[in-house]
Design an enzyme around this catalytic site. Structure first.
Site, PDB file in Angstrom:
ATOM      1  CG  ASP A 174      28.310  56.996 -70.286  1.00 37.99           C
ATOM      2  OD1 ASP A 174      28.581  56.520 -71.404  1.00 37.99           O
ATOM      3  OD2 ASP A 174      27.698  56.355 -69.406  1.00 37.99           O
ATOM      4  CG  ASP A 175      26.848  57.497 -74.557  1.00 39.55           C
ATOM      5  OD1 ASP A 175      27.826  56.729 -74.522  1.00 39.55           O
ATOM      6  OD2 ASP A 175      25.670  57.100 -74.560  1.00 39.55           O
ATOM      7  CE  LYS A 210      26.868  53.907 -76.737  1.00 44.29           C
ATOM      8  NZ  LYS A 210      26.150  54.128 -75.455  1.00 44.29           N
ATOM      9  CE  LYS A 230      28.575  52.853 -69.018  1.00 47.41           C
ATOM     10  NZ  LYS A 230      28.026  53.594 -70.163  1.00 47.41           N
ATOM     11  CG  HIS A 260      28.615  48.658 -69.483  1.00 42.49           C
ATOM     12  ND1 HIS A 260      28.398  49.361 -70.641  1.00 42.49           N
ATOM     13  CD2 HIS A 260      27.861  47.535 -69.587  1.00 42.49           C
ATOM     14  CE1 HIS A 260      27.558  48.715 -71.415  1.00 42.49           C
ATOM     15  NE2 HIS A 260      27.210  47.600 -70.799  1.00 42.49           N
ATOM     16  CB  CYS A 275      30.255  52.740 -72.847  1.00 41.53           C
ATOM     17  SG  CYS A 275      28.639  51.974 -72.968  1.00 41.53           S
ATOM     18  CG  HIS A 304      24.418  56.426 -71.176  1.00 43.57           C
ATOM     19  ND1 HIS A 304      23.152  55.887 -71.274  1.00 43.57           N
ATOM     20  CD2 HIS A 304      25.253  55.524 -71.760  1.00 43.57           C
ATOM     21  CE1 HIS A 304      23.213  54.718 -71.881  1.00 43.57           C
ATOM     22  NE2 HIS A 304      24.480  54.473 -72.203  1.00 43.57           N
ATOM     23  NE  ARG A 342      32.393  52.942 -69.777  1.00 44.17           N
ATOM     24  CZ  ARG A 342      32.157  54.012 -69.017  1.00 44.17           C
ATOM     25  NH1 ARG A 342      32.571  54.033 -67.760  1.00 44.17           N
ATOM     26  NH2 ARG A 342      31.511  55.042 -69.501  1.00 44.17           N
ATOM     27  CG  ASP A 397      31.884  56.072 -72.845  1.00 43.46           C
ATOM     28  OD1 ASP A 397      31.466  57.037 -73.497  1.00 43.46           O
ATOM     29  OD2 ASP A 397      31.133  55.349 -72.157  1.00 43.46           O
ATOM     30  CG  ASN A 398      30.756  55.652 -76.554  1.00 42.35           C
ATOM     31  OD1 ASN A 398      30.790  54.719 -75.761  1.00 42.35           O
ATOM     32  ND2 ASN A 398      29.760  56.537 -76.539  1.00 42.35           N
TER      33      ASN A 398
END
Length: 577
Positions: free
Chosen positions: A38-39, A405, A138, A140, A76, A240, A80, A347-348
């Protein structure tokens, strides 16, 4: 004679049984371990040139293929949605997402902000084939107040974690307030945790990485005991914000970041990326960004504070590496590793939000943090802290890339991605340990995973219902050594969010960023393999390619009825509404 007759009979019986045994082995369904960071920036992992030691990511890279020209989306939930379906984000409800809507897009098809029911997900297709289907961490993609549905709607047989975009790593508190609450400034809010669709009371003091990994191991062990194949969506919430980590992992990183600062880290990672072949040896350094603070503008105390924040971020990544190691160790000890396909991606790019920054943040959010959390140096990384790495560290983390991001520059969308096909850990996989700059989109991953699992995507008709057909492409021919590319020059892909857009065709990227998101509102062409920092525009040198790619994007824009965004609109200010 009797002896030879018996021997002949045994040979005949063995010959007859061999194909049956081979077929039985060939029919064994592979397990799928999909790992989502994540991030996490392109330059954050040791195996991608970072100073952070990540031995378990190294294990994955040694068995499989590291991709250096893989694109996710810049945020994110949008990534996904594409990862789940193989479709373009606008086709399945994520033309915008829950934290930021362009006002004119609300209510328009494709801009729901959650995964819509016209999609078919990997999880549904694996469920249909008798797999146990697990989601941990997660989500989202919808559920609760965000609209849409939680994981159990989408074919998951077991799930655990949060529905939102992130949470406190040590307890059950939300990472953001509920702004609609009239008294939000004076209190913290609880996160909604679930286990198999039911409310779960999250224990305090257990770090997110430990909590998620232990639950995923429990799910996998149950499936293994029952002799069932499994598909797992393992979505970490590291790295994150809020930036929190086990204290024993933080201290080892502190001195490095205090010594190098923002500019020093970016230069260090840029050089390492070139040295290790992760970006072109001729790649120019990224241009300076006017939104980024300079290290020498900080006081000594501010430098110490910032160094500890980023050391905590590094510790989040180290913890994620340790947790992946736990999973790999169990799979190896239980005899499942060789029959498991493993995919890792972020994810990014890194989060560059700064609450107090009027350009890329939310001042009200900053006030809420200051009022409800301990902002002291000593508290950094603890449950009662709420820090973010900010624009300067996010910019530094990407090394040779620009932006982070929320932005569609390479720093926002080019992320680490590793694929280990099933059977690769037997040490006879011919692409093991390779580094590839083959162009690949996040929407290609579900098609690749389904291909290896032997699952045929139903296209536009699923169980009698019309659905969105995917446009992702399987990378299996490349991974199996039958091709040197994943996508040929005609298999382009396009992306749009917040009115910022790009199209990839071969190694070339045509990109436009609005003035409200700190661009110039013009289209520019880059060869992002040779020029990953996007510093050498080519539209004047290659007018035919420029016109061709712009025409393709305009067709994409028209086909998907993309909402036109005002040139001056700022997505960060919208996120604070």
């Amino acid at each position: 004679m009797k002896y030879y007759s018996s021997l002949l009979l045994l040979v005949i019986l063995f010959s007859c049984s061999s194909p049956s045994n081979e077929k039985k082995g060939a029919d064994v369904k592979p397990n799928i371990l999909l790992l989502i960071g994540d991030d996490i920036a392109f330059g954050d992992l040791g195996v991608y040139g970072s100073e952070i030691n990540t031995p378990n990511f190294n294990r994955l890279a040694e068995s499989g293929v590291r991709f250096t020209n893989f694109h996710a989306s810049p945020v994110c939930s949008v990534t996904r949605s594409m990862l789940m379906t193989g479709c373009n984000n606008i086709e399945i409800g994520l033309g915008s997402f829950d934290y930021s809507f362009y006002p004119a897009s609300k209510g328009k098809p494709g801009y729901e902000g959650y995964l819509t029911d016209n999609a078919v997900t990997m999880s549904q297709l694996f469920n249909d084939q008798g797999y146990e289907v697990f989601k941990v961490g997660k989500w989202h993609l919808g559920g609760e107040e965000a609209g849409g549905y939680g994981p159990m709607h989408w074919g998951f047989t077991k799930e655990f974690g949060i529905l939102s975009g992130g949470s406190n790593h040590w307890n059950n508190l939300r990472m953001t307030p509920i702004f609609s609450d009239p008294d939000f400034m004076n209190k913290k809010f609880e996160e909604h945790w679930t286990l198999n669709g039911e409310k779960y009371d999250r224990p305090n003091g257990v770090y997110s990485g430990e909590l998620y990994t232990n639950q995923m191991l429990s799910f996998i062990k149950e499936a293994h005991k029952e002799g069932k194949p499994w598909f797992s969506w393992m979505a970490f919430t590291t790295a994150h914000f809020p930036i929190q980590a086990p204290p024993e992992l933080v201290e080892k990183h502190y001195e490095f970041y205090l010594k190098h600062g923002y500019e020093g880290l970016k230069q260090f990672r840029y050089e390492r990326l070139k040295e290790k072949g992760l970006i072109s040896h001729s790649a120019a350094p990224a241009s300076e960004n006017s939104l980024v603070k300079k290290w020498d503008q900080l006081s000594d105390d501010e430098k110490k504070y910032q160094a500890k924040v980023f050391a905590t971020y590094a510790a989040e990544i180290e913890d994620q590496d340790n947790r992946i190691g736990q999973l790999l160790d169990y799979l190896k000890s239980s005899g499942q590793l060789e029959n498991t396909m493993i995919v890792y991606l972020s994810d990014n790019g890194p989060e560059g939000m700064e609450a107090e920054n009027p350009n890329t943040g939310n001042e009200v959010f900053g006030e809420w943090i200051a009022k409800n959390y301990d902002t002291s140096f000593e508290a950094i990384g603890t449950a009662n802290s709420s820090n973010y790495i900010g624009t300067a560290w996010a910019n530094a983390a990407t090394g040779g890339l620009s932006w982070w991001k929320w932005f569609i520059g390479e720093g926002g969308v080019r992320v680490p991605m590793i694929i280990v096909p099933p059977g690769a850990t037997k040490e006879n996989y011919k692409r093991a340990g390779e580094l590839s700059n083959a162009v690949m989109s996040v929407k290609d991953l579900p098609m690749t995973i389904l291909d290896y699992a032997g699952i045929q995507h139903p296209g536009s008709n699923y169980k009698g219902k019309t659905v969105q057909a995917p446009s992702g492409i399987s990378a299996r021919p490349f991974l199996d050594g039958e091709s040197d590319i994943v996508r040929n020059d005609n298999q382009w892909y396009a992306f749009e969010l917040f009115g910022n857009a790009y199209i990839m065709k071969g190694n070339y990227k045509l990109i436009k960023v609005r003035k409200g998101m700190f661009g110039d509102g013009e289209w520019h062409l880059y060869d992002v393999v040779k020029d990953p920092s996007e510093s050498k525009p080519l539209e004047k040198e290659m007018p035919d390619r420029y016109k061709d790619m712009l025409s393709l994007y305009k067709g994409y824009e028209k086909e998907h009825q993309l909402v036109q965004v005002d040139e001056a609109w700022n997505a960060f200010k919208a996120a604070s509404d």
